[in-house]
Design an enzyme around this catalytic site. Structure first.
Site, PDB file in Angstrom:
ATOM      1  N   GLY A 468       0.818  -1.205   0.000  1.00 38.16           N
ATOM      2  CA  GLY A 468       0.000   0.000   0.000  1.00 38.16           C
ATOM      3  C   GLY A 468       0.856   1.260   0.000  1.00 38.16           C
ATOM      4  CD  GLN A 469       5.222  -0.267   0.291  1.00 35.23           C
ATOM      5  OE1 GLN A 469       4.120  -0.738   0.076  1.00 35.23           O
ATOM      6  NE2 GLN A 469       6.282  -1.024   0.458  1.00 35.23           N
ATOM      7  N   GLY A 470       3.126   1.905  -2.152  1.00 32.62           N
ATOM      8  CA  GLY A 470       3.328   2.372  -3.519  1.00 32.62           C
ATOM      9  C   GLY A 470       4.703   2.093  -4.093  1.00 32.62           C
ATOM     10  CB  SER A 507      10.988  -3.094   7.537  1.00 34.19           C
ATOM     11  OG  SER A 507      12.361  -3.423   7.466  1.00 34.19           O
ATOM     12  CB  ALA A 508      13.648   0.504   8.289  1.00 29.70           C
ATOM     13  CB  SER A 509      10.957   4.590   5.664  1.00 23.97           C
ATOM     14  OG  SER A 509       9.849   4.681   6.513  1.00 23.97           O
ATOM     15  CE  LYS A 702      17.618  13.731   3.626  1.00 27.30           C
ATOM     16  NZ  LYS A 702      17.601  14.882   4.552  1.00 27.30           N
ATOM     17  CD  GLU A 706       9.171   3.619   9.705  1.00 30.45           C
ATOM     18  OE1 GLU A 706       9.169   2.894  10.703  1.00 30.45           O
ATOM     19  OE2 GLU A 706      10.151   3.746   8.952  1.00 30.45           O
TER      20      GLU A 706
END
Ligand SMILES: Cc1cc2nc3c(=O)[nH]c(=O)nc-3n(C[C@H](O)[C@H](O)[C@H](O)COP(=O)(O)OP(=O)(O)OC[C@H]3O[C@@H](n4cnc5c(N)ncnc54)[C@H](O)[C@@H]3O)c2cc1C
Lengths: 746, 287
Positions: A468-470, A507-509, A702, A706
Site C-alpha cells: 500500500g506504500q506504492g 521495512s524501515a522506510s 530519503k 513513518e
C-alpha cells in the site's frame, strides 16, 4: 525521448484494483484442492496444557486431521527473527492469549471451524504476567525457560535484553533545572485491513508458501530451516499485502501451515480473523522515565532515560525495537551528556512485532512531552527551546553515528509557520509542536533485475512487498526515467522468490532508497550495455558515449535509448538484462551494528479544541512537515505522510489494547479497538515536504513512510495542555483521560 | 458459520406458522446486522433462520395510521432518518437512527431489530421511551401491544416469546407534542457503540421525559413533573439538582471497555443538560 518521471505525481500502479476490490489477496487465491485450517486457542493468557482430546473433532464430517504439538518433530522446532524461541505450536504451556495449541485441517472452512470448537483441551490456568512491574518482580515466574534463552546475565530474569547507551557523564553535569517524569504508551495493534493469510502446498520435493508477508526472503529461510530443506526448494509467493505497518514482517504461523500441508500432501489454507490477527501481533507498550537537565536559558545539559519495553512471550523483534529506538532517545538535540538504559521485558502477552515507527514514537512521546514541561517551567517558548537545542546540518546528535543529514531547522520553521505559531487562539483552544527523528536502516541488502525487452518495454523484478506504500510505482518511475520509456510500458514483478532476486526486507522506510538504488543500479547496468551497443552501431569509442536518463549522447548526436536498443537487438530481438545491487554495510563496533543510512525527520504541530465538560479533543488544524530529500512522487509522499499522521492521531487519541485482570485481551476486533475513521480526522490536515535532494536514495531521496507519526502524540498532548492546563502522561488522550487530568489540575 | 435452514415467508401468517413450528430453534432475521455476527461467531445456533424481508404486508415500512406513526419490522435506519414525518414529529428518533453504525449498517439495520436485540446501548431506545412508543407483537393466536418501556427487560432480554414476531413499532402523534433531542457519548466520531445514550423531551405542560442507556442493564425512562427542567426561564443552577436526581438509577458496569463508571456518571448530567437545552429550544419553536 526525455521522460520526466522524477518528481511527477504518477498514478499508483495497482491503485485502481486495490480500491475497487479487484486486487487478489492471499485469501482470494483460487488454489485447487485446498484444505482449510482453523486454530484452537485457550481463553487464557497462560496455562499448562494437561491433555488434548481431538477424537470428537476428528469425527466431524470433512475433518482430515487435527494437528497438535505431538504431531511435530521433537524437539519442537522453534524460530524467530532474532531468537529461535517461538514454537511452531504451543507445547506444554501457552504463554499468551490466543497462542494456538492445535489446528484443525478439514475439507471446508465450516467443518474446520465447527471441529475447532470440539477439540477438548484440559488445562490448568496459571497466573499471567502482563505488566512491567510484575515481570520485574524478583519473585516472578520466569516467562521463558533458561534452556531456550541465550546465556547471559539476564537469563534468570524476565529481562530479555538490557542496553546501555550514552556519552558524557550525566551525574557530573551542572543543570539549573531538572525535570523528571514517566510517560506510558499502551500496547496497540497494527489493524491491517487484510488480516494475515497463509497457504502452503507441497511442490515436488519442495514446498510453496503463500503469505501476506513483508519479508518473503526471510520467510523462505525460516521455512527452509524448520523443514530442513534447501532454500532452492522453498518458494515463497507474497501477493501484495493489504496493509502491513510492520505487523507482517516476520513469519508467524507459516511454519505450522507448512507442516500441515506436508502432512496432508495437499494445499492447506489458514486465513486469520481480525481477532486472531490482533492476537498474532502487537506493538510494544512502554514506560519511559526521563530526566532532563537544562540551563535557565533552555540549553540542554543532560538527558537521562530508563526505557522499559513490555514485549511478549517470545523475543520476536522486541529486543531490536527497544535497542534501536532507545539509541535515539535524546532526539535531534545537542546534549553534552546522555545516559540511556533500555530493557526489553518478557511477559505473557502477544509477541511484540515491529510497528511503523519501530519504538521511536514511544520514546519521542516521553522526550518531547518532557521538553514541553521544561520549557513551561523555564518560561521559554516551546518552539524556541527546540530550535535552540536542535543540531545543525552535518552536526552529530549521537556521537559516532551519522550526523544530521538535513537542514532540520528548516523543517521546524516550516511547521511553525504553517501552524501560525505565536498567533493567539480563542479560549478553549491550544497549540502544540513536537519533533520526531528516526534512523533508517542500519544495514541492508537489495538486489534488482531489470529486463529491457525488444519492443522497448521494461520489466522490473524486485523482492519488495507493496503493501500500500506504492513501491511498485516508485520502481517503475525510476526505470521509466532511466530507460526513457513511458510509465505504462513498465511492469513491476514482486513477491515470488522463484522469480525475483533476493531482498532483505520491506521495512524501515527503506525500499525507495535501497531497492530504489538497486533498480537504478540495474538500469545503469543496462545503460552500460546500451553504450556498448551504440559504440558498435556508430563505430565510436565507448568512452566517447554517455548514457543517462533515457538518452544516448554520441559525440555528434543524441539518440533515445530505445532507438539504440531496437537497432542493437536487430532482427533476432531478445532483450538487455541489467542487474543491480544496493548495500548498507554493517559496522560491527557500532552499538546497533551499523550507522543510520538516513534519518526520517519530522515536525508536527497542531491546534486543538477541548470540550471543558467532557474532555473530548478536536484537532482543528494539523500540520506535518518531513525532510524527504526529494519527493520522487509527490502524491505518494503526501499519501504516506497523511496516512501516518492519521495513524499517529489514532495512537494519540484512542488506540490501546485492553487486558483483563488475567491478562486476556478484551478488545479483540473492530468493535472495541478504535482507530480513526474519516469523521475523526482533523478539521484541516496539511502535509509539507522539505526537498534539498540530500538523501542517499535515487536522485537524493530519503525514506519517508513513518515520519509523520513519530511525534504526533506529544504534539497533540502539548496542545491539549496549552488549551486546558491538563497534563496527560499516559496515552491515549481519550475524553475520559483528558477529563480526569482536567479534574486533577483543579 | 454452522449450517442452518433458511426460510423467506411472504406473509406474516406464514412467518408466524414457522415460528409456531420451530419455537426456540428458530430465529428471525431482519437486517441481520446483529444476528449475522452472532451466527458467525457461533454465539447463537438456530436450526432455522426466518427472513422477514419479503413480507409484503410490512411495506411501506413507514406509514401514518390513525394518529400514529407506524414503523414496520422492515423500517431501516436510513429510511427513518430521511422521513419527513419523523423529522417533523420525532426529530430525536431521526438523530438516534442517524448515528447507528455507518451508512452501510443504517441501510440494513431495522428499528425493530435494534429494540428486539435488547442491547443496553441501542441508540433508538431512549427516543422511543421518551416519545412513548409501543411495540406491536403478533403470534398465531393474536396480537398484543406493549409499551417499549415494558418490552425492554435487560441485556439481550425483551418481552417476546419464541413464537412471537414484532410486526411494528408505533409512536402516537400527540396533541401535546414532545419536543426532544438525542445525544450520546462515544470514543470516536465515526461508527461506535455509545458509552452513554440519552434523549430528553419536554412538552407544553412542563413535563420532562428523560431516557438514557448504556449505563446499566437497560435504557431507563425518568419523568420530571416539577416543571423546573422544562422551564426555559429557570437557571442552570436551579435545574442541576433536579437533573442530577434523574440519574440516580444509573449503574454503569465497571467492566465496560468503553469508559469507566466514574466518568460515565459524571457525563450523564453534562449530556442531560445539553439535550435539555436543545429540547427547550425545539419546544419554543413548535408552532
Ligand atoms: C458495525 C456495526 C455497528 C453498529 N452500530 C450500532 C450503533 O451505533 N448503535 C446501535 O444501536 N446499534 C448498532 N449496531 C447494532 C445493529 O446494527 C442494530 O441493533 C440494528 O438495529 C439491528 O437491526 P437488524 O435489522 O439488523 O437486526 P437483526 O440482526 O436482523 O436482528 C437482531 C435481533 O432481533 C431479532 N429480531 C429482529 N427483528 C425482529 C422482529 N421483527 N421480531 C422479533 N425479533 C426480531 C433477531 O432475531 C435478532 O435476535 C451496529 C452493528 C454493527 C454490525
Amino acid at each position: 525521448m526525455k521522460v520526466d518521471n522524477i518528481g511527477a505525481p504518477a498514478q499508483r500502479l495497482g491503485g485502481i484494483d486495490r480500491v475497487t476490490g479487484h486486487q487478489r489477496y492471499v485469501a482470494d487465491l483460487p488454489i485447487a484442492d485446498t484444505l482449510h485450517a482453523k486454530l484452537v486457542a485457550l481463553d487464557c493468557a497462560h496455562a499448562r496444557i494437561l491433555s488434548i482430546d481431538t477424537s470428537v473433532a476428528e469425527k466431524v464430517p470433512g475433518v482430515v486431521f487435527v494437528m497438535t504439538a505431538d504431531d511435530l518433530p521433537t524437539p519442537m522446532p522453534r524460530f524467530g527473527p532474532q531468537y529461535q524461541d517461538r514454537p511452531v505450536i504451543a507445547e506444554g504451556t501457552t504463554n499468551y492469549h490466543g497462542e494456538p495449541v492445535a489446528a484443525v485441517v478439514a475439507e471446508t472452512k465450516d467443518a474446520a471451524e465447527e471441529a475447532a470448537t470440539l477439540v477438548k483441551v484440559e488445562f490448568e490456568e496459571l497466573p499471567a504476567i502482563f505488566t512491567v512491574e510484575a515481570a520485574l518482580d524478583p519473585a516472578a515466574e520466569l516467562i521463558q525457560d533458561p534452556s531456550i534463552r541465550r546465556p547471559g546475565p539476564f537469563t534468570e530474569t524476565n529481562i530479555l535484553t538490557e542496553y546501555h547507551f550514552g556519552w558524557g557523564d550525566v551525574d557530573a553535569m551542572d543543570a539549573d533545572m531538572v525535570v523528571e517524569h514517566t510517560y506510558a504508551w499502551p500496547m496497540q495493534t497494527h489493524f491491517a485491513i487484510e488480516p494475515h493469510g497463509y497457504i502452503a502446498a507441497p511442490d515436488g520435493d519442495g514446498i510453496i508458501v503463500w503469505s501476506s508477508i513483508q519479508h518473503p526472503y526471510q520467510l523462505q529461510k525460516t521455512v527452509a530451516t524448520v523443514l530442513g530443506m534447501p532454500l532452492s526448494k522453498v518458494r515463497v509467493i507474497a501477493p501484495d499485502p493489504g496493509g502491513g505497518f510492520g505487523g507482517k514482517q516476520h513469519p508467524k504461523l507459516e511454519p505450522l501451515v507448512a507442516f500441515m500441508a506436508m502432512r496432508a500432501g495437499r494445499p492447506v489454507r489458514l486465513i486469520l480473523s481480525l481477532e486472531e490477527a490482533f492476537q498474532g501481533v502487537r506493538r510494544a507498550g512502554t514506560e519511559v522515565k526521563v530526566r532532563m537537565g537544562l540551563k535557565s536559558d533552555g540549553t540542554l545539559v543532560f538527558q537521562d532515560y530508563v526505557n522499559r519495553f513490555l514485549i511478549g512471550a517470545y523475543g520476536d523483534t522486541g529486543d531490536r525495537i527497544s535497542a534501536k529506538a532507545s539509541f535515539l532517545s535524546a532526539g535531534p538535540y545537542r546534549t553534552p551528556a546522555v545516559r540511556i538504559v533500555s530493557q526489553a521485558i518478557l511477559s505473557h502477552t502477544t509477541p511484540t512485532h515491529p510497528y511503523r515507527g519501530f519504538g521511536i514514537p514511544q520514546v519521542t512521546w516521553a522526550r518531547e512531552s518532557c521538553l514541553d514541561e521544561a520549557a513551561i517551567a523555564l518560561g521559554i517558548d516551546r518552539l524556541e527551546i527546540r530550535l535552540h537545542n536542535l543540531v545543525r546540518y552535518g552536526e552529530e546528535h549521537v556521537p559516532g553515528d551519522t550526523p544530521a543529514d538535513g537542514d532540520w531547522a528548516q523543517t521546524v520553521r516550516k511547521a511553525a509557520e504553517e501552524i501560525h505559531w505565536g498567533t493567539p487562539l480563542p479560549p478553549g483552544q491550544g497549540r502544540g509542536i513536537a519533533i520526531g527523528v528516526k534512523s533508517g536502516p542500519t544495514t541492508g541488502l537489495s538486489y534488482a533485475t531489470v529486463r529491457f525487452l525488444a519492443d522497448a518495454s521494461v520489466m522490473v523484478f524486485s523482492g519488495t512487498s507493496d503493501m500500500g506504500q506504492g513501491a511498485r510505482t516508485i520502481f517503475a518511475q525510476i526505470a521509466a526515467e532511466e530507460l526513457g520509456v513511458s510509465l505504462d510500458r513498465v511492469a513491476v514483478v514482486m513477491g515470488d522468490t522463484a522469480v525475483v532476486p533476493y531482498d532483505q526486507q520491506t521495512s524501515a522506510s527503506r525500499s525507495s532508497v535501497l531497492m530504489g538504488n538497486a533498480v537504478l543500479d540495474a538500469c545503469r547496468d543496462i545503460q552500460r550495455k546500451i553504450r556498448a551497443m551504440a559504440a558498435r552501431l556508430h563505430d565510436v569509442e565507448e568512452a566517447e558515449i554517455t548514457v543517462d536518463r533515457g538518452v544516448v549522447h554520441l559525440p555528434d548526436a543524441e539518440l533515445p535509448i530505445v532507438d539504440v536498443l531496437k537497432a542493437g537487438l536487430g532482427r533476432m530481438g531478445g532483450e538487455v538484462v541489467g542487474n543491480g545491487e544496493a548495500r548498507k554495510e554493517a559496522f560491527p563496533d557500532h552499538p546497533l551494528g551499523g550507522t543510520a543510512l538516513f534519518f526520517e525527520f519530522n515536525c508536527t504541530a497542531c491546534d486543538v479544541a477541548v470540550d471543558p465538560e467532557t474532555g473530548e479533543v478536536t484537532i482543528l488544524r494539523h500540520v506535518t512537515v518531513g525532510d524527504v530529500g526529494l519527493a520522487l512522487n509527490p502524491v505518494q509522499v503526501t499519501g504516506q505522510d497523511e496516512g501516518a499522521a492519521i495513524m499517529g492521531i489514532g495512537h494519540a487519541l484512542m488506540e490501546h489494547l485492553i487486558l483483563d485482570d488475567k491478562g486476556r485481551t478484551r478488545n479483540l476486533g473492530a468493535i472495541d479497538y478504535r482507530i480513526p475513521t474519516s469523521l475523526d480526522l482533523p478539521g484541516e490536515l496539511h502535509s509539507f515536504s522539505i526537498e534539498n535532494a540530500d538523501g542517499p536514495g535515487p536522485y537524493g531521496i530519503k525514506g519517508i513512510s513513518e515520519g509523520s507519526l513519530l511525534c504526533t502524540a506529544p504534539a497533540v498532548a502539548g496542545a491539549v495542555r496549552d488549551a486546558t492546563g491538563a497534563v496527560v502522561r499516559r496515552l491515549p488522550l481519550s475524553p475520559e483521560n483528558v477529563w480526569r487530568a482536567m479534574k486533577e489540575k483543579t | 458459520m454452522q449450517s442452518f435452514g433458511y426460510r423467506r415467508p411472504g406473509t406474516i401468517d406464514e412467518a408466524l406458522a414457522l415460528l409456531q413450528e420451530h419455537g426456540d430453534a428458530a430465529r428471525v432475521l431482519a437486517g441481520g446486522t446483529d444476528l449475522v455476527i452472532e451466527l458467525r461467531n457461533r454465539w447463537r445456533r438456530p436450526k432455522i433462520v426466518i427472513d422477514l424481508k419479503r413480507i409484503e404486508e410490512l411495506r411501506p415500512p413507514i406509514r401514518e395510521v390513525e394518529g400514529r406513526l407506524v414503523f414496520t419490522a422492515l423500517a431501516v435506519m436510513s429510511e427513518i432518518v430521511a422521513d419527513e414525518r419523523v423529522q417533523l414529529h420525532f426529530p430525536a428518533l431521526a438523530e438516534a437512527a442517524d448515528v447507528v453504525g455507518s451508512i452501510q449498517i443504517r441501510n440494513r439495520a431495522t428499528l425493530a431489530g435494534n429494540i428486539c436485540n435488547g442491547s443496553p446501548a441501542a441508540d433508538t431506545a431512549p427516543p422511543l421511551l421518551v416519545y412513548g412508543a409501543e411495540v406491536v407483537i403478533a403470534a398465531k393466536n393474536g396480537t398484543r401491544r406493549v409499551a417499549v418501556d415494558d418490552f425492554i427487560i435487560g441485556p439481550g432480554k425483551v418481552d417476546l416469546q419464541p413464537t412471537e414476531l414484532v410486526t411494528s413499532i408505533e409512536i402516537p402523534i400527540s396533541a401535546t407534542p414532545i419536543a426532544a433531542a438525542y445525544t450520546r457519548m462515544t470514543r470516536r466520531r465515526g461508527t461506535d457503540l455509545a458509552s452513554i445514550t440519552l434523549c430528553c423531551g419536554v412538552d407544553a405542560t412542563g413535563t420532562t421525559r428523560l431516557a438514557y442507556g448504556s449505563v446499566g442493564p437497560r435504557a431507563l425512562l425518568v419523568i420530571d413533573n416539577s416543571g423546573v427542567l422544562a422551564d426555559p426561564a429557570a437557571s442552570d443552577e436551579a435545574k442541576a439538582p433536579v437533573l442530577a436526581s434523574m440519574f440516580s438509577a444509573a449503574s454503569p458496569s465497571p467492566k465496560s471497555m468503553r469508559a469507566g463508571p466514574e466518568y460515565r456518571v459524571a457525563m450523564l448530567p453534562v449530556l442531560g443538560a445539553r439535550a435539555l437545552r436543545t429540547a427547550i429550544e425545539r419546544q419554543t419553536r413548535v408552532p
